[in-house]
Design an enzyme around this catalytic site. Structure first.
Site: not given
Length: 265
Positions: A110-112
């Site tokens: 999952l991106d930041a």
């Protein structure tokens, strides 16, 4: 499954050691034909197996015989990258794995700035299968987006459209809420996807004119985030693990869409 009687472990012992049930109960399961070894139903109480290689399921649900394997659900908060060591020094997943004896790794990414359900495990084979884009594990996201989403936009998301890396469409899409207060307003949209393409939810919503403000992954395959708070983790229940293992052992992966890469929402 070994045919040589002196070798291997008795099936009821292996399943009891895995915490499925007592040996007596498992013996009843065997007699009733509720247990399969490598896809074949067994009814002989003397059946022996190789716990390291044979695949066992009870009532169609896969069982993990290796008790050294650990499976954890994390509600990843925003601001944390999906890596065990970030080369840029940003907050990473190590803070959530330091209390476990095993070396755990994340399944997919999952991106930041996306929060939500992330699986951590030391089961490399399962992690590889579930993260591979061709397998197409279904994920459910809740996106808060700019603007008031119309039924026509929802229809476009499910009908599909072209992005720079190929055609894409949501498996399901529905509008959960809208608010017109404070200018242009915002909407809450639920998207169900099996694509693993890079930042696909954000790109899809931007393409239909509603950039994402906040994004949460609520479901990964058979796993649901439920009430797990952000930044907290827990081990999977036996039911959840069985469902996840069953999914990972499916023989026919979903068709791989053009441009699919390891997910990073």
């Amino acid at each position: 499954m070994t045919d040589e009687a002196p070798e291997g472990v008795r099936l009821q012992k292996a399943l009891a050691n895995a915490g499925v049930a007592s040996r007596r109960v498992i013996e009843q399961y065997i007699v009733e034909g509720r247990i399969r070894v490598n896809g074949r139903t067994v009814t002989e109480l003397g059946t022996r197996i190789d716990p390291e290689h044979d695949l066992i399921d009870v009532d169609g649900t896969a069982v993990q015989l290796d008790v050294s394997k650990r499976y954890v659900m994390l509600n990843k908060p925003t601001g944390v990258v999906s890596s065990m060591k970030d080369e840029k020094g940003r907050p990473d997943l190590r803070r959530f794995t330091k209390d476990y004896d095993e070396r755990l790794y994340n399944v997919g990414r999952l991106d930041a700035e996306t929060s939500g359900l992330l699986v951590l495990t030391n089961d490399g084979e399962l992690a590889h299968v579930l993260a591979h884009p061709s397998f197409g594990v279904t994920k459910v996201y809740i996106a808060k987006v700019q603007g008031v989403v119309t039924p026509q936009t929802i229809a476009k998301l499910t009908k599909g459209f072209d992005l720079e890396d190929g055609f894409i469409k949501a498996d399901k899409a529905r509008l959960l809420d809208t608010s017109r207060g404070g200018g242009a307003g915002h909407s809450i949209v639920e998207l169900t996807l099996h694509s693993g393409r890079n930042r696909i939810v954000r790109r899809m919503m931007a393409e239909v004119g509603h950039p994402v403000v906040d994004l949460v992954r609520r479901q990964f395959g058979p796993l649901h985030l439920g009430t797990l708070p952000a930044g907290k983790s827990r081990e999977l229940t036996k039911i959840e693990l069985g469902a996840l293992l069953t999914l990972s052992r499916e023989e026919t992966p979903a068709d791989q869409a053009p441009g699919d890469v390891q997910e990073k929402q």
